[in-house]
Design a protein around this motif. Sequence first.
Motif: not given
Length: 441
Positions: A32-34, A37-39, A50-52
Motif C-alpha cells: 500500500q505504501q509503495q 508513492q507511485v500515485m 486501482f490497486e492501491y
Amino acid sequence: MLVAAGLTATDARAQTASPGNSALQAQLAVRQQQLLQVMLRRPDDLDAAFEYATISAQLGDYEAAISTFERMLVYAPGLPRVELELGVLYFRLGSLDAARYYFESALKAPNVPPEVEEKVSVYLAAIDNREDPAKFTASIALGVRYQSNANAGPGGRRVVLNGTPFLLSETSTGQSDVNAFIASRIHGAYDLGTQGDLLEGDLLLYGARYYDQVRLDSGIGELTFGPSFNMERFNIDDTRVGIYGILAGVRLNHDGYSGSLGLGSRFVTEVSPTTRLTGKAEFRRRWYNDTTEYPTVSDRSGYVILGDLVLYRQISRSVLLRSQIFGDFEEAKKNWNQSWEAGFSVGGTYKFASLVKSLPDPWSIDMETGFAYRDFDSPDPIISTTESEYDYEGWVRGVFSVPLREKFTVNLTGEVRRQYSNYDLSTYTNASAMLNVVRKF
C-alpha cells in the motif's frame, strides 16, 4: 489495463487480511505504501490507483479506498468497475443513497462488462430490500406425534427408594400416547438506519393436546426482543451481535405452570464463504406454580444460565454439516433440583433432486446424534439420603423433508432417546415418530 482487470475490491474480500494473519497484513501494508508513492509521482496512473484502493479495502481502510476511487473518476469519468467498487464500499458502510447512485451510474456507462452488470443488479436488489425498514417472516406447523414413552416414565415397575424396593403402579411407568400440536414462529426486524443495525423480535408459540395423557397438555409462548449490531463498523466483516430481553410462559394440564424473564446475547459470523458460527448466552429467572397435579414444582424456582455454540460447514451444494456444544446451570430452591448440564451434538443435511417431477424443489434428509451429562447438587431425600442424581442422555434423530408448492413443506421425523440415571425413576427410553406440515409466509 484497468477496464479489463480481473480482480476487483469485492472479489478480493475472500483474500482479506484477517487480524490473525499479521504476515499478510504486513505485506499488504508495505505494498500500500509503495503504491502511495507511485500515485504521488503519477497521480493519473489509474492502474496503480486501482490497486492501491483495492488493497486499502482489504486492510479495512475504507476512507482511503473511497477517496482514491472517487479521484480516479475525476481523471476518467464513467468507469463502471470503479463505480461498482464505490457502490460496494458505500453499501458496506450503510450509506445506501450513495451506493445506489454509483451502482446506477455504473449501469449507464457504455459497454458495461457483464460481470459488473450482474453484481450491480444483486446489490440494487439488496438495497431495495434494506430500504424497506420493517420486515416480517412467519411459519406455522401442524402435526401429530407418537411417543412410546410420552410421560418419560421408568421402563419397569420395580424401583429402589432409599434402599427399599417398591412396586410402582402401571400408570406410573412409561406410557405411550399420541398428540396433535400446532407451532408457529413470527420474526420481525426493523432497520435502524445506522450501518445495518436492526431491532429484532421473535415470537414462538406451541400448543399440544394428548389423547390419553391429558396431564401433559401444554402451551408455550416465548418473546425475545432487542437490537442487533453490524460489526463492520469495527472492521469485523460478516458478523452480527445482538442483545435481547426474554419473556416466556408455560401452561401444563390447562393451568399456569411456569414463567420466566431474562436477558440474552447472540452472535452470528461468516467465518468463510462456506463456514458459519453462531452462539448465544442467556440468563433467565424462572418461577414455578404449584397445582393439584404438580404440587411441589415451586421447589424448582430459581435462575438458569445457558449457552451454546454451533458451527456450520457447507461441504458442497448438497451437504451441510454442523456441530454443537451446549451447557447450562439451573439454580433451584431445593438443592436436589439444582443441576448443571453439558453436552454436544453432530449432524448434517443432505439435499437431493426431487423424485417427483411435479415437485421441483430439492428434498432433504437431516440426521443428528448427541449426548448430554447432567449432575444434581444433593441427594433427593425421597429417593436417596446418600447419593445425588446424575443422568446420561443420548439421542439419534432423522428428518425427511419434501417441499411442496406454495411454500408448504412436509416433514417426517423419527427419534430414539435414551436416558440412564442412578435414580431408577429417571431412567427411560422414548421412541417417537412425527409428521407435520409447515407453511412459510
